[in-house]
Write a protein that holds these residues in place. Structure first.
Motif, PDB file in Angstrom:
ATOM      1  N   ASN A 118      -4.195   9.204  -0.807  1.00 25.47           N
ATOM      2  CA  ASN A 118      -4.002   8.466   0.443  1.00 25.47           C
ATOM      3  C   ASN A 118      -5.312   7.895   0.966  1.00 25.47           C
ATOM      4  O   ASN A 118      -5.318   6.856   1.641  1.00 25.47           O
ATOM      5  CB  ASN A 118      -3.336   9.363   1.484  1.00 25.47           C
ATOM      6  CG  ASN A 118      -1.857   9.574   1.192  1.00 25.47           C
ATOM      7  OD1 ASN A 118      -1.166   8.675   0.692  1.00 25.47           O
ATOM      8  ND2 ASN A 118      -1.358  10.768   1.476  1.00 25.47           N
ATOM      9  N   CYS A 178      -2.949  -3.291  -5.347  1.00 22.38           N
ATOM     10  CA  CYS A 178      -3.816  -3.572  -4.190  1.00 22.38           C
ATOM     11  C   CYS A 178      -5.232  -3.903  -4.650  1.00 22.38           C
ATOM     12  O   CYS A 178      -5.851  -4.861  -4.183  1.00 22.38           O
ATOM     13  CB  CYS A 178      -3.863  -2.364  -3.258  1.00 22.38           C
ATOM     14  SG  CYS A 178      -2.328  -2.028  -2.377  1.00 22.38           S
ATOM     15  N   ALA A 232      -5.586   4.744  -0.866  1.00 21.55           N
ATOM     16  CA  ALA A 232      -4.668   3.781  -0.255  1.00 21.55           C
ATOM     17  C   ALA A 232      -5.249   3.252   1.059  1.00 21.55           C
ATOM     18  O   ALA A 232      -5.130   2.065   1.372  1.00 21.55           O
ATOM     19  CB  ALA A 232      -3.306   4.425  -0.021  1.00 21.55           C
ATOM     20  N   LEU A 277       1.384   4.589  -8.114  1.00 17.52           N
ATOM     21  CA  LEU A 277       0.087   4.363  -8.755  1.00 17.52           C
ATOM     22  C   LEU A 277      -0.065   2.880  -9.104  1.00 17.52           C
ATOM     23  O   LEU A 277      -1.145   2.305  -8.959  1.00 17.52           O
ATOM     24  CB  LEU A 277      -0.049   5.226 -10.002  1.00 17.52           C
ATOM     25  CG  LEU A 277      -0.342   6.707  -9.772  1.00 17.52           C
ATOM     26  CD1 LEU A 277      -0.376   7.446 -11.103  1.00 17.52           C
ATOM     27  CD2 LEU A 277      -1.660   6.895  -9.031  1.00 17.52           C
ATOM     28  N   PRO A 301      -2.899  14.820  -2.679  1.00 20.90           N
ATOM     29  CA  PRO A 301      -2.322  13.674  -1.951  1.00 20.90           C
ATOM     30  C   PRO A 301      -3.322  13.057  -0.987  1.00 20.90           C
ATOM     31  O   PRO A 301      -3.329  11.843  -0.782  1.00 20.90           O
ATOM     32  CB  PRO A 301      -1.133  14.295  -1.208  1.00 20.90           C
ATOM     33  CG  PRO A 301      -0.748  15.484  -2.029  1.00 20.90           C
ATOM     34  CD  PRO A 301      -2.043  16.020  -2.575  1.00 20.90           C
ATOM     35  N   VAL A 305       0.855  -1.181   0.000  1.00 14.98           N
ATOM     36  CA  VAL A 305       0.000   0.000   0.000  1.00 14.98           C
ATOM     37  C   VAL A 305       0.895   1.237   0.000  1.00 14.98           C
ATOM     38  O   VAL A 305       1.678   1.433   0.921  1.00 14.98           O
ATOM     39  CB  VAL A 305      -0.924   0.013   1.227  1.00 14.98           C
ATOM     40  CG1 VAL A 305      -1.825   1.242   1.180  1.00 14.98           C
ATOM     41  CG2 VAL A 305      -1.761  -1.261   1.283  1.00 14.98           C
ATOM     42  N   PRO A 306       0.793   2.098  -1.013  1.00 15.16           N
ATOM     43  CA  PRO A 306       1.686   3.259  -1.088  1.00 15.16           C
ATOM     44  C   PRO A 306       1.204   4.421  -0.222  1.00 15.16           C
ATOM     45  O   PRO A 306       0.056   4.471   0.198  1.00 15.16           O
ATOM     46  CB  PRO A 306       1.605   3.637  -2.568  1.00 15.16           C
ATOM     47  CG  PRO A 306       0.218   3.243  -2.961  1.00 15.16           C
ATOM     48  CD  PRO A 306      -0.106   2.019  -2.166  1.00 15.16           C
ATOM     49  N   THR A 307       2.109   5.364   0.016  1.00 14.42           N
ATOM     50  CA  THR A 307       1.789   6.624   0.696  1.00 14.42           C
ATOM     51  C   THR A 307       2.166   7.767  -0.239  1.00 14.42           C
ATOM     52  O   THR A 307       3.300   7.833  -0.711  1.00 14.42           O
ATOM     53  CB  THR A 307       2.556   6.757   2.012  1.00 14.42           C
ATOM     54  OG1 THR A 307       2.204   5.676   2.873  1.00 14.42           O
ATOM     55  CG2 THR A 307       2.215   8.073   2.701  1.00 14.42           C
ATOM     56  N   PHE A 308       1.230   8.662  -0.490  1.00 18.24           N
ATOM     57  CA  PHE A 308       1.447   9.753  -1.432  1.00 18.24           C
ATOM     58  C   PHE A 308       1.799  11.038  -0.692  1.00 18.24           C
ATOM     59  O   PHE A 308       1.306  11.304   0.405  1.00 18.24           O
ATOM     60  CB  PHE A 308       0.199   9.967  -2.288  1.00 18.24           C
ATOM     61  CG  PHE A 308      -0.113   8.791  -3.175  1.00 18.24           C
ATOM     62  CD1 PHE A 308      -0.910   7.752  -2.728  1.00 18.24           C
ATOM     63  CD2 PHE A 308       0.402   8.721  -4.463  1.00 18.24           C
ATOM     64  CE1 PHE A 308      -1.183   6.662  -3.533  1.00 18.24           C
ATOM     65  CE2 PHE A 308       0.122   7.638  -5.284  1.00 18.24           C
ATOM     66  CZ  PHE A 308      -0.666   6.606  -4.812  1.00 18.24           C
ATOM     67  N   VAL A 309       2.646  11.846  -1.348  1.00 16.92           N
ATOM     68  CA  VAL A 309       3.054  13.129  -0.780  1.00 16.92           C
ATOM     69  C   VAL A 309       2.682  14.232  -1.770  1.00 16.92           C
ATOM     70  O   VAL A 309       2.348  13.955  -2.928  1.00 16.92           O
ATOM     71  CB  VAL A 309       4.565  13.154  -0.502  1.00 16.92           C
ATOM     72  CG1 VAL A 309       4.919  12.091   0.542  1.00 16.92           C
ATOM     73  CG2 VAL A 309       5.367  12.928  -1.785  1.00 16.92           C
ATOM     74  N   ALA A 310       2.751  15.467  -1.308  1.00 18.18           N
ATOM     75  CA  ALA A 310       2.433  16.605  -2.172  1.00 18.18           C
ATOM     76  C   ALA A 310       3.341  16.585  -3.402  1.00 18.18           C
ATOM     77  O   ALA A 310       4.533  16.304  -3.307  1.00 18.18           O
ATOM     78  CB  ALA A 310       2.596  17.906  -1.398  1.00 18.18           C
ATOM     79  N   CYS A 315      -7.618   0.469   0.574  1.00 20.79           N
ATOM     80  CA  CYS A 315      -6.936  -0.807   0.357  1.00 20.79           C
ATOM     81  C   CYS A 315      -6.430  -1.385   1.669  1.00 20.79           C
ATOM     82  O   CYS A 315      -6.574  -2.588   1.932  1.00 20.79           O
ATOM     83  CB  CYS A 315      -5.778  -0.624  -0.620  1.00 20.79           C
ATOM     84  SG  CYS A 315      -6.303  -0.203  -2.285  1.00 20.79           S
ATOM     85  N   THR A 316      -5.842  -0.545   2.495  1.00 19.78           N
ATOM     86  CA  THR A 316      -5.367  -1.018   3.801  1.00 19.78           C
ATOM     87  C   THR A 316      -6.515  -1.607   4.603  1.00 19.78           C
ATOM     88  O   THR A 316      -6.383  -2.648   5.252  1.00 19.78           O
ATOM     89  CB  THR A 316      -4.719   0.125   4.580  1.00 19.78           C
ATOM     90  OG1 THR A 316      -3.570   0.585   3.860  1.00 19.78           O
ATOM     91  CG2 THR A 316      -4.303  -0.309   5.974  1.00 19.78           C
ATOM     92  N   LEU A 367      -7.465  -5.025   3.145  1.00 18.75           N
ATOM     93  CA  LEU A 367      -6.434  -6.038   3.363  1.00 18.75           C
ATOM     94  C   LEU A 367      -6.301  -6.439   4.830  1.00 18.75           C
ATOM     95  O   LEU A 367      -5.745  -7.500   5.132  1.00 18.75           O
ATOM     96  CB  LEU A 367      -5.083  -5.520   2.855  1.00 18.75           C
ATOM     97  CG  LEU A 367      -4.937  -5.364   1.344  1.00 18.75           C
ATOM     98  CD1 LEU A 367      -3.702  -4.548   1.002  1.00 18.75           C
ATOM     99  CD2 LEU A 367      -4.876  -6.727   0.658  1.00 18.75           C
ATOM    100  N   LEU A 417      -0.873   0.971  -6.023  1.00 20.79           N
ATOM    101  CA  LEU A 417      -2.287   1.125  -5.675  1.00 20.79           C
ATOM    102  C   LEU A 417      -3.148   0.237  -6.561  1.00 20.79           C
ATOM    103  O   LEU A 417      -4.086  -0.425  -6.090  1.00 20.79           O
ATOM    104  CB  LEU A 417      -2.704   2.587  -5.828  1.00 20.79           C
ATOM    105  CG  LEU A 417      -4.072   2.985  -5.281  1.00 20.79           C
ATOM    106  CD1 LEU A 417      -4.143   2.733  -3.779  1.00 20.79           C
ATOM    107  CD2 LEU A 417      -4.365   4.456  -5.598  1.00 20.79           C
TER     108      LEU A 417
END
Lengths: 198, 188
Positions: free
Chosen positions: B23, A26, B26, A20, B19, A7-12, B29-30, B33, A23
């Protein structure tokens, strides 16, 4: 072996195509049961089997309708887990027409493999047992259909099998539509990955 | 220990995705799962099963796993929902004795967060039956999607009744058990 998704974490101002794709991975895991994705299996018997009384016996069906993670590698009806996680198993054990009432149970047996950090290799645990006194006759089959989450997180090389037990010797018959009494209920063993776990 | 219900972002045409939106995806999905699951069992056995029409609510004094804090030692006869949603229940009773038959079933009871108020007990669902044969064991069981949306504080129980006295649970080899598996949120 299926690959558990990240599971990714996105930043500004994030421009990562990798994230992507992670995601997307997943989502694929959660909705797609293609080979290499979320594990599911469905095995059934195609031959007869005699069950000795008072003995838990692997029902031994290895004909696969579906096996997305290669768990049927042993081809004995004993599935070998390939992807870590919690699993739910379901089954149907069939008792071919029997003129006498018998005690008939169907259950699952989990066995720890060498990769399991929580149990010694070879540790077993029975779970999900269902059954009791049948009232089958000379012209009617009986069946039991257990369903249960495996109590332990499964690791690669752990195994699970469906077993049957009866108070009198009897037969399991093959999947067949030749006649009403002939293998009317398919003896089947199904499982699917449920959730991550450690 | 409830899980946070994820937010599904709304992404209309022309909208510049943030973002936070990504997120949130995301987080969905977490959630899927690692969804709530719990499975408890009767480690002690020897629970006497009441004779029909009376019934016995089964106590599950131990847990195999409980990712969302649905079980407590102080309330072993129930699994209490922490994360609202739709759930699937499964159960099994391991029985010993010479009673003719035992039937088990599942009920839910509403908690304080339920819009219908606390203390409302459902009808009996997902029943299962086991017939004894002399002193040979029997294992009743059942399961399926719980027919009601469960709010935090609602709880699930397994009960059973027998056709006569002398039936009880056994704990050897394969003790009685109950499980809950989270199936789905409901946004509206």
């Amino acid at each position: 072996m299926g690959t558990l998704p990240t599971v990714p974490t996105f930043v500004a101002n994030d421009t990562s195509l990798t994230k992507l794709q992670q995601l997307s991975g997943c989502v694929e895991w959660l909705i797609d049961c293609s080979t290499g994705s979320r594990p599911i299996w469905h095995l059934y018997r195609s031959t007869t089997l005699s069950i000795t009384a008072n003995t838990w016996t692997n029902y031994g069906g290895s004909v696969q309708a579906i096996d997305t993670d290669g768990v049927n590698v042993l081809a004995t009806g004993v599935v070998q887990i390939q992807t870590q996680g919690y699993y739910v198993t379901e089954g149907c054990g069939q008792l071919v027409n029997n003129a006498n009432d018998v005690q008939f149970l169907v259950s699952f047996l989990w066995t720890a493999g060498s990769n399991n950090p929580n149990f010694t290799n070879g540790t077993t645990q029975r779970y999900g047992t269902r059954g009791g006194a049948t009232h089958s006759t000379a012209t009617t089959d009986a069946a039991e259909t257990p369903q249960c989450i495996c109590p332990n997180v499964c690791y690669p090389l752990d195994t699970i099998q469906m077993q049957v037990w009866t108070s009198s010797t009897f037969n399991i018959d093959r999947n067949s539509n030749n006649a009403f009494e002939q293998g009317r209920f398919t003896t089947q063993f199904t499982g699917m990955w449920l959730r991550e776990g450690t | 220990m409830a899980m946070t219900i994820p937010t599904l972002p709304f992404l209309p045409a022309g909208y510049i995705v943030t973002p936070a939106d990504m997120n949130n995806l995301a987080a969905c999905c977490t959630f899927a799962l690692n969804k709530p699951i719990a499975m408890v069992f009767d480690s002690a056995g020897s629970q006497s099963i009441a004779t029909n029409p009376a019934n016995t609510t089964i106590s599950f004094g131990s847990k195999y796993f409980d990712s969302d804090g649905m079980w407590s030692a102080g309330a072993p006869k129930q699994l209490t929902v922490q994360t609202p949603g739709w759930y699937k229940v499964r159960w099994g009773l391991s029985l010993g004795g010479t009673v003719l038959a035992t039937c088990g079933f599942v009920t839910s009871t509403s908690g304080a967060n339920n819009p219908g108020g606390a203390g409302n007990v459902s009808a009996n669902y997902w029943a299962g039956y086991s017939g004894a044969l002399g002193s040979a064991p029997g294992c009743a069981g059942g399961g399926g999607l719980w027919p009601f949306y469960l709010w935090a504080g609602d709880f699930i129980q397994v009960s059973a009744s027998a056709t006569g006295s002398g039936e009880s649970t056994v704990s050897t080899d394969n003790p009685s058990w109950m499980s809950l598996e989270y199936i789905s949120i409901q946004q509206t």
